[in-house]
Design a protein around this motif. Structure first.
Motif, mmCIF file in Angstrom:
data_model
loop_
_atom_site.group_PDB
_atom_site.id
_atom_site.type_symbol
_atom_site.label_atom_id
_atom_site.label_comp_id
_atom_site.label_asym_id
_atom_site.label_seq_id
_atom_site.Cartn_x
_atom_site.Cartn_y
_atom_site.Cartn_z
ATOM 1 N N PRO A 1 -5.056 -13.663 3.339
ATOM 2 C CA PRO A 1 -5.934 -12.589 3.279
ATOM 3 C C PRO A 1 -5.525 -11.304 3.873
ATOM 4 O O PRO A 1 -4.586 -11.748 4.453
ATOM 5 C CB PRO A 1 -7.172 -13.350 3.959
ATOM 6 C CG PRO A 1 -6.998 -14.364 4.432
ATOM 7 C CD PRO A 1 -5.683 -15.434 3.592
ATOM 8 N N ASN A 2 -5.660 -9.979 3.815
ATOM 9 C CA ASN A 2 -5.386 -9.224 4.588
ATOM 10 C C ASN A 2 -6.096 -7.929 4.031
ATOM 11 O O ASN A 2 -6.936 -7.659 2.582
ATOM 12 C CB ASN A 2 -3.845 -8.658 3.760
ATOM 13 C CG ASN A 2 -3.322 -8.439 2.468
ATOM 14 O OD1 ASN A 2 -3.459 -7.687 1.898
ATOM 15 N ND2 ASN A 2 -3.817 -9.239 1.523
ATOM 16 N N ALA A 3 -6.288 -6.975 4.855
ATOM 17 C CA ALA A 3 -7.557 -6.125 4.728
ATOM 18 C C ALA A 3 -6.918 -4.750 3.381
ATOM 19 O O ALA A 3 -5.668 -4.537 3.137
ATOM 20 C CB ALA A 3 -7.293 -4.786 5.514
ATOM 21 N N GLN B 1 -1.401 -5.756 1.974
ATOM 22 C CA GLN B 1 -0.497 -6.511 1.936
ATOM 23 C C GLN B 1 0.594 -5.224 2.914
ATOM 24 O O GLN B 1 1.210 -6.110 2.565
ATOM 25 C CB GLN B 1 0.152 -6.907 0.892
ATOM 26 C CG GLN B 1 -0.949 -7.353 -0.375
ATOM 27 C CD GLN B 1 -0.205 -7.484 -1.256
ATOM 28 O OE1 GLN B 1 0.960 -8.161 -1.723
ATOM 29 N NE2 GLN B 1 -1.138 -7.521 -2.593
ATOM 30 N N PRO B 2 -0.044 -5.600 4.047
ATOM 31 C CA PRO B 2 0.964 -4.590 4.959
ATOM 32 C C PRO B 2 2.072 -5.565 6.019
ATOM 33 O O PRO B 2 1.692 -5.624 7.031
ATOM 34 C CB PRO B 2 -0.219 -3.777 5.902
ATOM 35 C CG PRO B 2 -0.921 -4.861 5.666
ATOM 36 C CD PRO B 2 -1.651 -5.412 4.651
ATOM 37 N N LYS C 1 -3.101 -7.938 12.475
ATOM 38 C CA LYS C 1 -4.256 -8.973 12.014
ATOM 39 C C LYS C 1 -3.580 -9.016 11.080
ATOM 40 O O LYS C 1 -3.367 -10.863 10.710
ATOM 41 C CB LYS C 1 -5.236 -7.874 11.935
ATOM 42 C CG LYS C 1 -6.467 -8.011 13.734
ATOM 43 C CD LYS C 1 -7.233 -7.353 13.601
ATOM 44 C CE LYS C 1 -7.541 -6.285 12.796
ATOM 45 N NZ LYS C 1 -9.036 -5.796 12.669
ATOM 46 N N SER C 2 -2.883 -8.782 9.927
ATOM 47 C CA SER C 2 -3.227 -9.192 8.333
ATOM 48 C C SER C 2 -1.756 -9.979 8.336
ATOM 49 O O SER C 2 -1.363 -11.125 7.711
ATOM 50 C CB SER C 2 -3.356 -7.831 7.163
ATOM 51 O OG SER C 2 -4.198 -7.371 7.013
ATOM 52 N N THR C 3 -0.993 -9.479 8.909
ATOM 53 C CA THR C 3 0.718 -10.270 8.905
ATOM 54 C C THR C 3 0.335 -11.330 9.812
ATOM 55 O O THR C 3 1.448 -12.756 9.315
ATOM 56 C CB THR C 3 1.575 -8.927 10.095
ATOM 57 O OG1 THR C 3 2.357 -7.800 8.931
ATOM 58 C CG2 THR C 3 3.185 -10.256 9.789
#
Length: 246
Positions: free
Chosen positions: A52-54, A58-59, A173-175
């Motif tokens: 999951p990512n913001a 997909q940063p 956070k996403s990474t």
């Protein structure tokens, strides 16, 4: 879909299987020389980017280092840590706060249906650019902080990110979620990992030519664990000291 993914899609996911996988994962500091097959690495990276990512922007990006000479040069960069010196593969996990604009366009270009829903198009053409564009020297972010301070008096709203520093946090956070997926995927194939945060970032950028605005959050060492790869028994603080129930 990879061969590994196709095979695993037939298997039911159970709480016991997931717990076993998570409990098996340890930070391994010494590895065997056996290489990790490219097919396994690709399958694990495919699972990593399912995280999951913001806003689905997909940063993240990954640099897979298999070349022996390049890995040798990274040993001192990682302060001589055994995991970096002995692992047959290192993966630089990079947060990318700088790719949101390209990702907005890519979502619309690669939308998996014949027509992009109007709400989706509006979000990636208008809402997301307003949210993530911080402007030159962060001046746009400064304006947004003032705007949100006023509008937020009357209703709840998403107030961040509105600075370059908060964009870095947003991407990290996403990474980090993708990195956890990657470690568990490798563990499921029988390969151990060690997330390395101890490294000289200046020298890392020189060796790997990392983009200027990318944020290296870890080097992930991966391979078959040596018998002496785990240094100490696992220690976690009691749940009651870290969890509040409301």
């Amino acid at each position: 879909m990879s061969r590994f993914a196709a095979e695993s899609s037939c298997l039911p996911a159970t709480p016991d299987a997931l717990r076993a996988l998570i409990e098996q994962r340890r930070a391994v500091r010494r590895f065997l020389e056996e290489p990790v097959p490219d097919a396994v690495l690709r399958d694990c990276l495919e699972q990593a980017v399912l995280a999951p990512n913001a806003c689905n922007l997909q940063p993240w990006s990954f640099q897979v280092i298999r070349d022996a000479e390049l890995r040798r040069r990274l040993g001192p960069v990682c302060l001589g840590q055994n995991a970096a010196r002995t692992a047959p593969v290192l993966i630089a996990v990079l947060a990318r706060p700088d790719t949101w604009r390209e990702s907005c366009a890519a979502v619309l270009d690669q939308w998996p249906e014949p027509q992009v829903p109007e709400k989706v198009r509006h979000f990636y053409e208008r809402t997301a650019p307003f949210q993530y564009n911080q402007g030159t020297f962060g001046l746009r972010g400064l304006f947004k902080r003032a705007l949100y301070g006023v509008v937020g008096l009357r209703r709840a709203l998403m107030r961040q990110p509105n600075s370059h520093a908060e964009m870095r946090l947003w991407a990290v956070k996403s990474t980090a979620l993708a990195a956890q997926n990657l470690m568990l995927a490798l563990q499921s194939h029988g390969y151990a990992t060690c997330p390395l945060e101890g490294f000289d970032e200046v020298r890392l950028r020189q060796v790997l030519q990392i983009p200027r605005r990318a944020v290296p959050i870890m080097l992930l060492a991966a391979g078959r664990a040596a018998d002496n790869g785990v240094y100490n028994p696992r220690l976690r603080f009691p749940l009651e000291e870290r969890v509040s129930w409301h």
